[in-house]
Design a protein around this motif. Structure first.
Motif, PDB file in Angstrom:
ATOM      1  N   SER B 318       0.848  -1.189   0.000  1.00  0.00           N
ATOM      2  CA  SER B 318       0.000   0.000   0.000  1.00  0.00           C
ATOM      3  C   SER B 318       0.886   1.243   0.000  1.00  0.00           C
ATOM      4  O   SER B 318       2.059   1.166   0.356  1.00  0.00           O
ATOM      5  N   PRO B 319       0.342   2.399  -0.397  1.00  0.00           N
ATOM      6  CA  PRO B 319       1.135   3.633  -0.335  1.00  0.00           C
ATOM      7  C   PRO B 319       1.665   3.905   1.063  1.00  0.00           C
ATOM      8  O   PRO B 319       2.797   4.334   1.235  1.00  0.00           O
ATOM      9  N   ARG B 320       0.826   3.612   2.069  1.00  0.00           N
ATOM     10  CA  ARG B 320       1.275   3.822   3.442  1.00  0.00           C
ATOM     11  C   ARG B 320       2.470   2.927   3.765  1.00  0.00           C
ATOM     12  O   ARG B 320       3.396   3.323   4.471  1.00  0.00           O
ATOM     13  N   GLY B 321       2.438   1.717   3.202  1.00  0.00           N
ATOM     14  CA  GLY B 321       3.545   0.792   3.411  1.00  0.00           C
ATOM     15  C   GLY B 321       4.831   1.330   2.807  1.00  0.00           C
ATOM     16  O   GLY B 321       5.893   1.296   3.432  1.00  0.00           O
ATOM     17  N   VAL B 322       4.741   1.848   1.566  1.00  0.00           N
ATOM     18  CA  VAL B 322       5.934   2.394   0.906  1.00  0.00           C
ATOM     19  C   VAL B 322       6.471   3.572   1.705  1.00  0.00           C
ATOM     20  O   VAL B 322       7.673   3.711   1.915  1.00  0.00           O
ATOM     21  N   ASN B 323       5.548   4.411   2.153  1.00  0.00           N
ATOM     22  CA  ASN B 323       5.907   5.549   2.995  1.00  0.00           C
ATOM     23  C   ASN B 323       6.713   5.080   4.201  1.00  0.00           C
ATOM     24  O   ASN B 323       7.790   5.616   4.511  1.00  0.00           O
ATOM     25  N   ALA B 324       6.221   4.010   4.860  1.00  0.00           N
ATOM     26  CA  ALA B 324       6.906   3.486   6.044  1.00  0.00           C
ATOM     27  C   ALA B 324       8.271   2.925   5.675  1.00  0.00           C
ATOM     28  O   ALA B 324       9.244   3.112   6.420  1.00  0.00           O
ATOM     29  N   VAL B 325       8.363   2.251   4.517  1.00  0.00           N
ATOM     30  CA  VAL B 325       9.649   1.697   4.078  1.00  0.00           C
ATOM     31  C   VAL B 325      10.685   2.812   3.979  1.00  0.00           C
ATOM     32  O   VAL B 325      11.794   2.714   4.506  1.00  0.00           O
ATOM     33  N   LEU B 326      10.300   3.911   3.328  1.00  0.00           N
ATOM     34  CA  LEU B 326      11.254   4.994   3.090  1.00  0.00           C
ATOM     35  C   LEU B 326      11.670   5.667   4.394  1.00  0.00           C
ATOM     36  O   LEU B 326      12.848   5.941   4.625  1.00  0.00           O
ATOM     37  N   ILE B 327      10.681   5.924   5.280  1.00  0.00           N
ATOM     38  CA  ILE B 327      11.025   6.584   6.544  1.00  0.00           C
ATOM     39  C   ILE B 327      11.911   5.681   7.398  1.00  0.00           C
ATOM     40  O   ILE B 327      12.893   6.120   8.000  1.00  0.00           O
ATOM     41  N   TYR B 328      11.582   4.372   7.394  1.00  0.00           N
ATOM     42  CA  TYR B 328      12.394   3.437   8.176  1.00  0.00           C
ATOM     43  C   TYR B 328      13.823   3.420   7.652  1.00  0.00           C
ATOM     44  O   TYR B 328      14.787   3.415   8.422  1.00  0.00           O
ATOM     45  N   LEU B 329      13.973   3.438   6.319  1.00  0.00           N
ATOM     46  CA  LEU B 329      15.319   3.437   5.731  1.00  0.00           C
ATOM     47  C   LEU B 329      16.097   4.683   6.144  1.00  0.00           C
ATOM     48  O   LEU B 329      17.278   4.605   6.480  1.00  0.00           O
ATOM     49  N   ILE B 330      15.428   5.846   6.134  1.00  0.00           N
ATOM     50  CA  ILE B 330      16.126   7.071   6.541  1.00  0.00           C
ATOM     51  C   ILE B 330      16.571   6.967   7.996  1.00  0.00           C
ATOM     52  O   ILE B 330      17.709   7.296   8.343  1.00  0.00           O
ATOM     53  N   SER B 331      15.670   6.466   8.856  1.00  0.00           N
ATOM     54  CA  SER B 331      16.021   6.389  10.276  1.00  0.00           C
ATOM     55  C   SER B 331      17.170   5.409  10.473  1.00  0.00           C
ATOM     56  O   SER B 331      18.067   5.641  11.287  1.00  0.00           O
ATOM     57  N   TYR B 332      17.177   4.312   9.701  1.00  0.00           N
ATOM     58  CA  TYR B 332      18.256   3.339   9.841  1.00  0.00           C
ATOM     59  C   TYR B 332      19.560   3.902   9.287  1.00  0.00           C
ATOM     60  O   TYR B 332      20.641   3.624   9.807  1.00  0.00           O
ATOM     61  N   LEU B 333      19.445   4.693   8.221  1.00  0.00           N
ATOM     62  CA  LEU B 333      20.640   5.334   7.647  1.00  0.00           C
ATOM     63  C   LEU B 333      21.351   6.168   8.707  1.00  0.00           C
ATOM     64  O   LEU B 333      22.549   6.009   8.955  1.00  0.00           O
ATOM     65  N   LEU B 334      20.598   7.058   9.379  1.00  0.00           N
ATOM     66  CA  LEU B 334      21.218   7.967  10.337  1.00  0.00           C
ATOM     67  C   LEU B 334      21.741   7.215  11.558  1.00  0.00           C
ATOM     68  O   LEU B 334      22.917   7.322  11.914  1.00  0.00           O
ATOM     69  N   ALA B 335      20.865   6.392  12.177  1.00  0.00           N
ATOM     70  CA  ALA B 335      21.264   5.725  13.413  1.00  0.00           C
ATOM     71  C   ALA B 335      22.328   4.665  13.146  1.00  0.00           C
ATOM     72  O   ALA B 335      23.312   4.559  13.889  1.00  0.00           O
TER      73      ALA B 335
END
Lengths: 167, 480
Positions: B318-335
Motif C-alpha cells: 500500500s502507499p502507506r507501506g511504501v511511505n513506512a519503508v522509506l522513513i524506516y530506511l532514513i532512520s536506519y541510515l542515520l542511526a
C-alpha cells in the motif's frame, strides 16, 4: 540429423561435466572442463549462433582455462585422496537436485511454445556478430559501459588483494 | 552523450577515475586528503540530484533501460549520503590497513556508481549489471584486511553466497525472459497480465525473490550476514548494512509495484509470502541478537531484524507501506551509520569490538558514549527519536493491512530489542572500564560528523516535516 547431433553433444556434455567432479587429479578435471566448453560451443553452432560459439571457445576454452591450468600448476596441487562417501549427505543432495530438476522440467514445459523450445522443428534465425555489435552500441550501450566499470573494479580488486607487502 | 553527462552515475564515475589517476601520479597523497576530495565529489553530485528533474527531466532514457523518477532520485540521494558518511568513516579507519590505503577510499565510490544505477534500473539488463557492480566491489572490500583471518573468512563466505544468489537471480531472469520475451519491467508486467499464468513464471518469480532475499539478508537467506558483518572492516560493514540493503530494497520495490510481482493474480500471494518472511526475519534477527557479545555481530543480527521490519511494511503493498519503508530506511541510515562510525573510531583505540571493550566508555569519551546511546535508543524505537517514527509507520501500515499477527510480532520484537540495545548503554555508562581508563580521543572532523548525525536523529525525530515532504514527493503522481 539435428536431433542426432543434439543427443551426441548433450550426452558428451553431461559426461564431461561428471568427469570434472569425479576426477581426482585437478589437471584432468580442468581438461574435462575444456572438453565441456568445446562441446557447448558446438551446441551453440547448431543453434545458428556462430558468434556465440567463437566467444565461448576464445573466452572460456581459451583464456579462462589457461588461467585455471596455470593456477593449478602454480599451486602444485596433489591428487585428491580417496575419502569415504558421505551417503547421508549425498542422499539429501540428490533429493534436492531431483526436486529442483522436476520443477525445472515442468517449468520448461510450461513456457509458451515450450514444445518448440524442446524440439528442433523450428528453424533458428541466424544472428551474426554485426547485429550483436549494433545492439550493444545502440540499445544496450548503458549496461555495456557499466560492464566496463565492472571489469575495472575487478582488476583493481585483484591487484589490491594480491599486492605484496611493502616494508 | 548529453544524457551521459547529466547522469549522477556518470559524474561520480568520472570523479572517481580522476582521483584514481591522481593517486597513481601522486602516491604520497595522504589518504585523508583523498577522502575529503571523494566527499567533495559526492556532495557535488548529491547537489546535482536535487535539480535532476529539471536538467535531465523525469522520464525514461536509453531505450527504456533507465528511469528518472521520484523513487530513483530519493534512493540516489540516500546512497550518496551513505557514501559521504562511509568515506568520512574510512578516513578515520584507513590507518589500520597495512597497505593499499588509497584504493580503500576510492572503491566505495565505484560501488556507489552501481547503487545509483540500480536506483534507476527499470530493465533486467541494467539491474543485473548494476547489482553485479555493487556485489563484486563488495567482495573486494569485505576481504580488504588481508592480515586478519576474520576478514578473509568473511570475504570467502560473501563471495560464495553472493555467487550463489546471483545464480538464482539470473536463472529467474532467464525464465521470465523466456515467457515474456522482454527484459523491461513494464513490458513484463503487461505481458503477464494479458497471458495466463503458468508454472514457469511462478518458478522464475520464486528464483528472483530468493536472489533478492540473499541481498537484503531476509531469513532463511541470512546465514552469511553475521559472519560477514563481524569480519569485514567496520566502514565496509556499515556500507553493507545500509547501502547494500537499501539497494536490495529499491529493486524489490520496483519489482513489487511495477513488474512481475505486481501482477494482480500473484500480488495477494506475494504479499502473504513477504509477510511470512518479514515475521520470521524479525523474530530471528531480534532473538539471535540477545546472546551476542561482539558489537559488530550484534549489529549484524539487529540489521537482519531491521530488514524484517522494512519487509513488513513492504508486504502491505500500500502507499502507506511504501511511505513506512522509506522513513524506516532514513532512520536506519542515520542511526546505523552513527553507531558504526563510533564503533570504528572507538574500537581503533580500545583495540576490540567486544561489548566489554566499551564498558566505562562514558568516562573515557562522553561524546562517543552519548552518540552511541542516541543511535541505539533510536534503533530501539524510543519516542522522541527518528527510529520511533520508523517503527510506528511500519506498525501502522501493517495494522491498516489487517495483519494483526505481524503487528504483535513487531511489538514484541521492539520490546526485546529495547532490552539488548539498552544493555549496551548500561555497559557504557554503569560498568567499570575493563582495560585501562585512558581517554578515547575523537578527531575534530569525527566530532563534527557525530554531532551532525546526532542532530539528524533528534531533530527529524521531533520535527518530521522535511522527511515527510521528501517521502511524499516520491509517492506523488505514481499509481502505487
Amino acid at each position: 540429423m539435428e536431433a542426432i547431433t543434439f543427443w551426441i553433444l548433450a550426452i558428451g556434455l553431461i559426461a564431461a561435466a561428471w568427469s570434472v567432479i569425479l576426477q581426482r587429479n585437478p589437471v584432468a578435471s580442468a581438461l574435462s572442463l575444456v572438453a565441456g566448453f568445446i562441446l557447448l560451443g558446438i551446441l551453440f553452432l547448431t543453434l545458428n549462433s556462430s558468434f556465440l560459439m567463437m566467444v565461448q571457445i576464445i573466452v572460456y576454452a581459451g583464456a579462462v582455462m589457461v588461467l585455471f591450468l596455470f593456477i593449478i600448476m602454480l599451486l602444485d596441487l596433489k591428487t585428491e585422496e580417496k575419502r569415504p562417501v558421505p551417503y547421508l549427505r549425498l542422499a539429501v543432495a540428490l533429493l534436492i537436485a531431483a526436486i529442483f530438476g522436476g520443477f525445472f522440467f515442468s517449468a520448461l514445459q510450461a513456457v509458451p511454445n515450450g514444445h518448440k523450445v524442446l524440439s528442433w522443428s523450428q528453424p533458428v534465425p541466424h544472428v551474426d556478430a554485426g547485429e550483436i555489435g549494433q545492439l550493444l552500441f545502440s540499445k544496450y550501450v548503458l549496461p555495456f559501459e557499466i560492464t566496463g566499470v565492472l571489469l575495472l573494479v575487478a582488476t583493481i580488486g585483484v591487484i589490491v588483494l594480491s599486492k605484496k607487502e611493502i616494508k | 552523450m548529453k544524457q551521459f553527462l547529466l547522469m549522477p552515475e556518470f559524474q561520480l564515475l568520472v570523479w572517481a577515475l580522476v582521483l584514481f589517476v591522481f593517486d597513481a601520479y601522486r602516491p604520497q597523497t595522504k589518504p585523508r586528503t583523498l577522502a575529503w576530495l571523494g566527499i567533495l565529489g559526492a556532495a557535488l553530485v548529491l547537489g546535482a540530484t536535487f535539480v535532476e528533474p529539471l536538467t535531465m527531466g523525469v522520464g525514461q532514457y536509453f531505450h527504456g533501460l533507465y528511469s528518472v523518477d521520484g523513487l530513483s532520485i530519493f534512493f540516489k540521494q540516500f546512497f550518496l549520503v551513505t557514501l559521504i558518511v562511509v568515506l568520512w568513516m574510512s578516513a578515520e579507519f584507513v590507518e589500520v590497513l597495512p597497505l593499499a590505503r588509497n584504493e580503500f577510499l576510492l572503491l566505495p565510490m565505484l560501488t556507489t556508481v552501481g547503487m545509483l544505477l540500480l536506483a534507476s534500473a527499470v530493465d533486467f539488463t541494467t539491474m543485473f549489471v548494476a547489482l553485479e557492480l555493487v556485489t563484486i566491489s563488495f567482495y573486494v572490500l569485505v576481504a580488504y584486511q588481508r592480515n586478519r583471518s576474520a576478514s578473509l573468512e568473511a570475504g570467502v563466505k560473501y563471495l560464495i553466497i553472493g555467487a550463489l544468489s546471483t545464480g538464482f537471480l539470473v536463472y529467474g531472469i532467464a525464465f521470465l525472459y523466456g515467457n515474456a520475451g522482454s527484459t523491461s519491467f513494464a513490458t513484463i508486467l503487461e505481458t503477464l497480465s494479458t497471458n495466463p499464468l503458468n508454472l514457469s513464471i511462478l518458478f522464475a518469480m520464486a528464483l528472483i525473490l530468493v536472489g533478492l532475499c540473499f541481498k537484503i539478508s531476509a531469513v532463511p537467506f541470512h546465514i552469511w550476514a553475521p559472519d560477514v558483518y563481524q569480519g569485514a572492516p567496520t566502514p565496509v560493514t556499515a556500507f553493507l548494512a545500509v547501502g547494500s540493503k537499501a539497494a536490495g530494497f529499491v529493486v524489490l520495490l520496483r519489482l513489487v509495484f511495477f513488474s512481475c510481482f505486481g501482477n494482480p493474480v500473484v500480488a495477494p500471494y506475494v504479499s502473504s509470502l513477504l509477510a511470512v518472511l518479514a515475521g520470521v526475519t524479525v523474530i530471528l534477527g531480534t532473538f539471535a541478537a540477545l546472546p551476542q557479545r561482539n558489537l559488530k555481530r550484534l549489529l549484524g543480527y539487529s540489521s537482519i531484524g531491521h530488514a524484517g521490519f522494512i519487509l513488513m511494511a513492504l508486504s502491505c503493498l500500500s502507499p502507506r507501506g511504501v511511505n513506512a519503508v522509506l522513513i524506516y530506511l532514513i532512520s536506519y541510515l542515520l542511526a546505523g551509520l552513527l553507531a558504526f562510525f563510533l564503533i570504528t573510531v572507538v574500537s581503533k583505540q580500545v583495540e576490540g569490538e567486544e561489548l566489554v571493550n566499551f564498558s566505562g566508555l562514558s568516562k573515557r569519551s562522553p561524546l562517543a558514549a552519548f552518540g552511541l546511546t542516541v543511535a541505539f535508543v533510536s534503533m530501539a524505537g524510543i519516542p522522541p527519536l527518528l527510529g520511533f517514527a520508523g517503527k510506528l509507520g511500519v506498525l501502522a501500515a501493517a495494522w491498516e493491512a489487517q495483519r494483526y499477527v505481524l503487528v504483535g510480532i513487531g511489538v514484541i520484537a521492539a520490546a526485546v530489542g529495547l532490552y539488548y540495545y539498552l544493555s549496551i548503554v548500561r555497559y557504557m555508562y554503569w560498568n567499570e572500564a575493563a582495560d585501562g581508563t585512558a581517554a578515547v580521543k575523537l578527531s575534530c572532523s569525527a566530532k563534527w560528523l557525530v554531532w551532525l548525525l546526532v542532530a539528524g536523529v533528534i531533530v527529524f525525530g521531533i520535527y518530521q516535516m522535511p522527511i515527510a515532504t521528501v517521502v511524499d514527493q516520491v509517492l506523488l503522481g505514481r499509481n502505487w
